[in-house]
Design an enzyme around this catalytic site. Structure first.
Site, PDB file in Angstrom:
ATOM      1  N   ASP A  44       0.840  -1.205   0.000  1.00  0.00           N
ATOM      2  CA  ASP A  44       0.000   0.000   0.000  1.00  0.00           C
ATOM      3  C   ASP A  44       0.867   1.244   0.000  1.00  0.00           C
ATOM      4  OD1 ASP A  44      -2.003  -1.696   0.227  1.00  0.00           O
ATOM      5  OD2 ASP A  44      -2.784  -0.949   2.140  1.00  0.00           O
ATOM      6  N   TYR A  45       1.946   1.152   0.754  1.00  0.00           N
ATOM      7  CA  TYR A  45       2.839   2.294   0.911  1.00  0.00           C
ATOM      8  C   TYR A  45       3.416   2.697  -0.443  1.00  0.00           C
ATOM      9  CZ  TYR A  45       6.528   5.074   3.104  1.00  0.00           C
ATOM     10  OH  TYR A  45       7.336   6.082   3.494  1.00  0.00           O
ATOM     11  N   PHE A  90       2.251   1.866  -3.317  1.00  0.00           N
ATOM     12  CA  PHE A  90       1.146   2.286  -4.188  1.00  0.00           C
ATOM     13  C   PHE A  90       0.799   3.757  -3.934  1.00  0.00           C
ATOM     14  CE2 PHE A  90      -3.262   3.108  -5.134  1.00  0.00           C
ATOM     15  CZ  PHE A  90      -3.402   2.553  -6.393  1.00  0.00           C
ATOM     16  N   ASP A  91       0.656   4.103  -2.663  1.00  0.00           N
ATOM     17  CA  ASP A  91       0.301   5.493  -2.338  1.00  0.00           C
ATOM     18  C   ASP A  91       1.360   6.457  -2.845  1.00  0.00           C
ATOM     19  OD1 ASP A  91      -2.046   4.763  -1.169  1.00  0.00           O
ATOM     20  OD2 ASP A  91      -1.258   4.696   0.856  1.00  0.00           O
ATOM     21  N   SER A 133     -13.545   8.314  -1.616  1.00  0.00           N
ATOM     22  CA  SER A 133     -12.421   7.744  -0.870  1.00  0.00           C
ATOM     23  C   SER A 133     -11.818   8.867  -0.024  1.00  0.00           C
ATOM     24  CB  SER A 133     -11.408   7.126  -1.823  1.00  0.00           C
ATOM     25  OG  SER A 133     -10.660   8.140  -2.407  1.00  0.00           O
ATOM     26  N   LEU A 134     -10.761   8.560   0.684  1.00  0.00           N
ATOM     27  CA  LEU A 134     -10.156   9.563   1.568  1.00  0.00           C
ATOM     28  C   LEU A 134      -8.803   9.955   1.017  1.00  0.00           C
ATOM     29  CD1 LEU A 134     -10.932   7.731   4.895  1.00  0.00           C
ATOM     30  CD2 LEU A 134     -11.758  10.009   4.331  1.00  0.00           C
ATOM     31  N   GLU A 153     -11.244   8.155  14.039  1.00  0.00           N
ATOM     32  CA  GLU A 153     -11.625   6.735  14.005  1.00  0.00           C
ATOM     33  C   GLU A 153     -10.470   5.935  13.426  1.00  0.00           C
ATOM     34  OE1 GLU A 153     -14.938   6.755  11.357  1.00  0.00           O
ATOM     35  OE2 GLU A 153     -16.172   7.886  12.749  1.00  0.00           O
ATOM     36  N   LYS A 194      -8.889   3.420  10.681  1.00  0.00           N
ATOM     37  CA  LYS A 194      -9.152   3.166   9.260  1.00  0.00           C
ATOM     38  C   LYS A 194      -9.077   1.653   9.054  1.00  0.00           C
ATOM     39  CE  LYS A 194      -8.057   4.819   4.652  1.00  0.00           C
ATOM     40  NZ  LYS A 194      -8.137   3.539   3.973  1.00  0.00           N
ATOM     41  N   ASP A 253      -9.179  -1.989   7.519  1.00  0.00           N
ATOM     42  CA  ASP A 253      -8.619  -2.418   6.245  1.00  0.00           C
ATOM     43  C   ASP A 253      -9.448  -3.563   5.671  1.00  0.00           C
ATOM     44  OD1 ASP A 253      -6.912  -2.391   4.192  1.00  0.00           O
ATOM     45  OD2 ASP A 253      -5.227  -3.323   5.242  1.00  0.00           O
ATOM     46  N   ARG A 302     -18.520  -0.679  -2.490  1.00  0.00           N
ATOM     47  CA  ARG A 302     -18.254   0.667  -2.960  1.00  0.00           C
ATOM     48  C   ARG A 302     -18.131   0.723  -4.488  1.00  0.00           C
ATOM     49  NH1 ARG A 302     -12.971   4.256  -1.501  1.00  0.00           N
ATOM     50  NH2 ARG A 302     -11.924   2.575  -2.572  1.00  0.00           N
ATOM     51  N   TYR A 355     -19.351   3.009  10.150  1.00  0.00           N
ATOM     52  CA  TYR A 355     -18.759   4.276  10.571  1.00  0.00           C
ATOM     53  C   TYR A 355     -19.434   5.500   9.961  1.00  0.00           C
ATOM     54  CZ  TYR A 355     -16.159   2.964   6.379  1.00  0.00           C
ATOM     55  OH  TYR A 355     -15.819   2.536   5.124  1.00  0.00           O
ATOM     56  N   LYS A 413     -12.064  13.212  10.951  1.00  0.00           N
ATOM     57  CA  LYS A 413     -13.214  13.816  10.266  1.00  0.00           C
ATOM     58  C   LYS A 413     -13.637  15.075  11.007  1.00  0.00           C
ATOM     59  CE  LYS A 413     -14.887   9.212   9.047  1.00  0.00           C
ATOM     60  NZ  LYS A 413     -15.878   8.161   9.188  1.00  0.00           N
ATOM     61  N   LYS A 446      -1.964   7.438   7.416  1.00  0.00           N
ATOM     62  CA  LYS A 446      -1.635   6.013   7.326  1.00  0.00           C
ATOM     63  C   LYS A 446      -0.301   5.720   8.001  1.00  0.00           C
ATOM     64  CE  LYS A 446      -3.549   3.945   3.373  1.00  0.00           C
ATOM     65  NZ  LYS A 446      -3.516   3.542   2.115  1.00  0.00           N
ATOM     66  N   CYS A 454      19.443 -13.139 -21.337  1.00  0.00           N
ATOM     67  CA  CYS A 454      18.471 -13.915 -20.562  1.00  0.00           C
ATOM     68  C   CYS A 454      19.184 -14.996 -19.756  1.00  0.00           C
ATOM     69  CB  CYS A 454      17.454 -14.551 -21.513  1.00  0.00           C
ATOM     70  SG  CYS A 454      16.310 -15.649 -20.673  1.00  0.00           S
ATOM     71  N   CYS A 472      17.977 -18.469 -21.538  1.00  0.00           N
ATOM     72  CA  CYS A 472      18.248 -18.871 -22.923  1.00  0.00           C
ATOM     73  C   CYS A 472      19.333 -18.025 -23.584  1.00  0.00           C
ATOM     74  CB  CYS A 472      16.965 -18.819 -23.746  1.00  0.00           C
ATOM     75  SG  CYS A 472      16.394 -17.138 -24.043  1.00  0.00           S
ATOM     76  N   CYS A 501      13.015 -10.763 -22.021  1.00  0.00           N
ATOM     77  CA  CYS A 501      13.643 -11.640 -22.990  1.00  0.00           C
ATOM     78  C   CYS A 501      12.680 -11.779 -24.160  1.00  0.00           C
ATOM     79  CB  CYS A 501      13.914 -12.999 -22.341  1.00  0.00           C
ATOM     80  SG  CYS A 501      14.287 -14.261 -23.561  1.00  0.00           S
ATOM     81  N   CYS A 543      12.356 -19.751 -25.192  1.00  0.00           N
ATOM     82  CA  CYS A 543      12.911 -19.602 -23.841  1.00  0.00           C
ATOM     83  C   CYS A 543      12.116 -20.496 -22.888  1.00  0.00           C
ATOM     84  CB  CYS A 543      12.809 -18.117 -23.446  1.00  0.00           C
ATOM     85  SG  CYS A 543      13.405 -17.776 -21.798  1.00  0.00           S
TER      86      CYS A 543
HETATM   87  S1  IVH Z   1     -15.103   7.407   5.980  1.00  0.00           S
HETATM   88  C1  IVH Z   1     -15.715   9.980   2.328  1.00  0.00           C
HETATM   89  N1  IVH Z   1     -14.169   6.044   7.971  1.00  0.00           N
HETATM   90  O1  IVH Z   1     -11.385   4.047   3.690  1.00  0.00           O
HETATM   91  C2  IVH Z   1     -15.079   9.138   3.295  1.00  0.00           C
HETATM   92  N2  IVH Z   1     -13.663   5.305   5.770  1.00  0.00           N
HETATM   93  O2  IVH Z   1     -10.348   5.767   1.408  1.00  0.00           O
HETATM   94  C3  IVH Z   1     -15.853   7.958   3.550  1.00  0.00           C
HETATM   95  N3  IVH Z   1     -12.368   3.247   5.694  1.00  0.00           N
HETATM   96  O3  IVH Z   1     -13.801   3.535   1.195  1.00  0.00           O
HETATM   97  C4  IVH Z   1     -15.184   6.985   4.307  1.00  0.00           C
HETATM   98  N4  IVH Z   1     -12.213   2.955   7.850  1.00  0.00           N
HETATM   99  O4  IVH Z   1     -13.240   1.657   2.793  1.00  0.00           O
HETATM  100  C5  IVH Z   1     -14.240   6.148   6.642  1.00  0.00           C
HETATM  101  N5  IVH Z   1     -13.425   4.908   9.833  1.00  0.00           N
HETATM  102  C6  IVH Z   1     -13.508   5.013   8.522  1.00  0.00           C
HETATM  103  C7  IVH Z   1     -12.919   4.081   7.656  1.00  0.00           C
HETATM  104  C8  IVH Z   1     -13.012   4.273   6.287  1.00  0.00           C
HETATM  105  C9  IVH Z   1     -11.901   2.462   6.674  1.00  0.00           C
HETATM  106  C10 IVH Z   1     -12.140   3.019   4.271  1.00  0.00           C
HETATM  107  C11 IVH Z   1     -13.377   2.895   3.437  1.00  0.00           C
HETATM  108  C12 IVH Z   1     -13.288   3.951   2.416  1.00  0.00           C
HETATM  109  C13 IVH Z   1     -11.828   4.201   2.383  1.00  0.00           C
HETATM  110  C14 IVH Z   1     -11.591   5.610   1.945  1.00  0.00           C
END
Ligand code: IVH
Length: 670
Positions: A34-35, A37-38, A83-84, A114, A116, A118, A137, A226, A289, A313, A407, A410, A425, A431
């Site tokens: 994930d790291y 990727f981000d 998403s966030l 809160e 997050k 996974d 989603r 949540y 939030k 994160k 290669c 081969c 290759c 090969c």
């Molecule tokens: S709030 C608009 N709260 O994170 C924000 N999301 O990247 C709506 N997730 O799709 C999400 N824990 O899958 C919210 N406490 C939390 C969360 C949470 C995990 C995930 C969720 C969301 C993704 C956003």
């Protein structure tokens, strides 16, 4: 960076991230942390900010990576599931707090923190206290209707028992697999000889996507809610929503905390950095939030994420160890992957001896030398990665890690296209590891699904020279097996029946089974739908191919290159002769039917009969290109309700045709 290089890099990153997204969302797999990727995403975002003119219509910074799967009904969310935006830095959390306060002058702002979780985000809709629908989603606008599967997920109540339930409500949350359930699942998989899953999140996504989920596996899933939305209900704060969810019998993690200062937020982050290890649910960070809903409304959202929330994160844990050697592996499509051999080291509960190094360019970037002390990172993924070198003085006798020019299997000189980082290759037909891997791919469950032939049988048939290419499978006879020890009559018949039955597999699978570079099963499906036949795919130009949703430049070039190669064309011909399906049952839009070819569009506002993404796809399917900003070169601005006034002004200034919904409908019908 000069503009040309920036454009190429944006293109590369867009395709790369979209490929990772496809793997992650469609196949519930991941070969990047994930790291990492981000960071790729942040790199792309930064480049797009500097060079917005090169942002591509399918940029992952603009749209979510997930598209609904074909196995479930697609359902639109009443409001998009965003998403966030996320960060790994406490400084950026401080900036977020400052920014929010600046945008809400003279107001007192409180926050709600809160964990997050996974897992997989879901939306639960209740009417009169009855669970009506559970939807993933998906791409944020629409997801998979998994209501049936949700029957077996713990803590998703079918009926709400509380006396004061409103007529309609939507609760959103995360479905996850507990660590212990995940470990047990993997132990069972290993016992059955099946590859273990990388992490609980992939296991959750995979389990949810199982059609007709049975009680057993689904019971390993749980859910935390949540977020609450109730039409016409007097809700003022997010905290009230959480309290109502609790009262109405939903499962809410008790780990949340209202915070008023940055210091409190940072304490919360610090606390869970350690404490998360004791939790049964995996978390990858925390979410901050803004608590007041009116303030959330004022702060609004970007296309992808709200400005009233941020995810912090946790960066993955690193350990250091010594790089002893680097070996090079040849993959199915000829890609050469360096594998680092390390002094064994304990990392998050497992002993790590090998790590992936991505590609030779990565070795060069890190300036790796044998004997270096390297940082290893492992987050969720099974294969750990080398992420850096400890910057201590290097003894002069250390040798740079050799980068192969030929290669390792081969000895063919390796190639590396200018725009790509991987070496490969080119000797695909000659090969050995590529040929074997090609056969294994061809018979794979997702390809021709010849289950009687596993990897060992492929090896054996290959070594005995009975099968060198997939086409050889279809000329195998029972007597060919007689000289081989270890094949009983029944097993031989089973293999031959499996091969014969595979001739009935649909064209999309045949296309995927060819193993064209960059073409996964989902893309092969799209390609089959759009082109209708193998001949059409083979004849399509790069432009034709790129007009198909999900197909970017690298994929299009790879398809064209595949069919330009004589051996590949011979293989396809031989498979055709063998009776494999070479076209879809109902061919759809041929790629040549492209009335909008060469035309550019900007979409602004909302539409009565179109969702914007569906509209984008329709335009692209007919040859159009959708861009994000209005320029003098633009052909059409599609303006729906509440279209951006700045865009309308610019379009008027440059005399660009503005289409309303009705004219647009006519244009698309042409
Ligand atoms: S709030 C608009 N709260 O994170 C924000 N999301 O990247 C709506 N997730 O799709 C999400 N824990 O899958 C919210 N406490 C939390 C969360 C949470 C995990 C995930 C969720 C969301 C993704 C956003």
């Amino acid at each position: 960076m000069d503009p040309r290089a920036a454009q190429q890099e944006i293109q590369r990153l867009t395709e790369l991230i979209n490929q990772h997204n496809q793997l992650y969302y469609q196949e519930a797999r991941s070969n990047i942390s994930d790291y990492a990727f981000d960071h790729l995403l942040a790199e792309l975002q930064a480049l797009e900010n500097r060079f917005p003119q090169y942002r591509l219509p399918d940029s992952p910074t603009q749209i979510l990576g997930e598209t609904p799967t074909q196995d479930f009904a697609t359902v639109y969310h009443e409001t998009p599931m965003l998403s966030l935006s996320n960060t790994y830095s406490a400084d950026e959390v401080a900036q977020f707090v400052q920014r929010v306060q600046k945008q809400l002058p003279n107001e007192s702002v409180t926050f709600f923190c809160e964990l997050k979780f996974d897992g997989v985000a879901v939306s639960l809709v209740y009417e009169a206290g009855q669970l009506m629908r559970v939807v993933t989603r998906g791409d944020g606008l629409k997801g998979d209707d998994i209501t049936q599967n949700a029957l077996y997920i713990q803590h998703i109540p079918q009926v709400l028992q509380h006396p004061a339930i409103p007529p309609k409500l939507e609760a959103r949350g995360e479905v996850f697999m507990t660590r212990s359930a995940f470990e047990k699942l993997n132990q069972d998989r290993i016992a059955q000889g099946v590859e273990p899953l990388a992490n609980p999140r992939n296991a959750t996504a995979g389990t949810l996507k199982t059609r007709k989920l049975q009680r057993g596996p689904a019971r390993t899933l749980d859910c935390y809610l949540y977020s609450l939305r109730v039409p016409d209900w007097d809700l003022h704060t997010h905290a009230q929503g959480i309290a109502l969810l609790e009262q109405w019998g939903f499962n809410v993690s008790p780990t949340y905390q209202p915070c008023t200062t940055l210091a409190e937020i940072l304490d919360y982050i610090d606390h869970w950095q350690q404490a998360r290890k004791e939790l049964e649910v995996g978390i990858d960070g925390i979410v901050i939030k803004v608590n007041q809903l009116a303030q959330q409304d004022q702060l609004r959202c970007t296309a992808k994420s709200p400005r009233w929330a941020i995810a912090y994160k946790y960066a993955p844990t690193h350990v250091t160890t010594v790089l002893q050697d680097v070996a090079y592996r040849v993959g199915r499509t000829g890609v050469i992957t360096p594998v680092a051999h390390l002094a064994p080291i304990l990392l998050e509960g497992t002993v790590v001896k090998k790590a992936s190094l991505h590609n030779a360019a990565e070795i060069a970037r890190l300036q790796l030398h044998l004997g270096d002390t390297v940082f290893i990172e492992k987050r969720g993924d099974i294969i750990p990665k080398i992420t850096g070198v400890q910057p201590t003085a290097r003894r002069p006798d250390r040798k740079p890690v050799p980068i192969p020019t030929h290669c390792p299997a081969c000895s063919t000189p390796l190639v590396r296209p200018r725009t790509q980082r991987v070496q490969h290759c080119p000797n695909r037909p000659g090969c050995t590891p590529q040929k074997k891997a090609m056969l294994t791919h061809f018979v794979h469950k997702k390809a021709m699904d010849i289950q009687a032939i596993g990897e060992q049988t492929v090896d054996r048939l290959f070594e005995e020279k009975l099968v060198q290419t997939p086409a050889d499978l279809y000329i195998l006879r029972e007597e060919d097996f007689y000289p081989l020890a270890g094949f009983r009559k029944l097993a031989i018949q089973h293999i031959l029946q499996g091969i014969a039955a595979s001739k009935q597999q649909p064209f999309a699978r045949v296309l995927f089974a060819l193993g064209i570079r960059h073409i996964g099963s989902v893309v092969a499906g799209k390609l089959a739908d759009h082109c209708g036949s193998m001949d059409q795919v083979a004849q399509a130009s790069v432009e034709d191919l790129m007009a198909i949703p999900m197909i970017g430049l690298h994929m299009a070039q790879s398809i064209q290159m595949y069919f330009q190669t004589l051996d590949n064309r011979q293989l396809v011909d031989a498979l055709k002769q063998a009776g494999l399906r070479m076209h879809t049952a109902t061919p759809q839009l041929p790629p040549t039917h492209q009335p909008l070819a060469g035309k550019t569009f900007v979409i602004s506002g909302t539409f009565k009969n179109f969702d914007r993404e569906a509209l984008r796809q329709q335009l692209v399917a007919q040859g159009g290109q959708v861009v994000s900003s209005v320029s003098a070169k633009l052909n059409y601005l599609i303006a729906g309700r509440k279209a951006g006034p700045a865009k309308l002004d610019q379009a008027a200034k440059w005399g660009i045709t503005i289409l309303d919904e009705l004219t647009l409908t006519n244009l698309l019908a042409c």
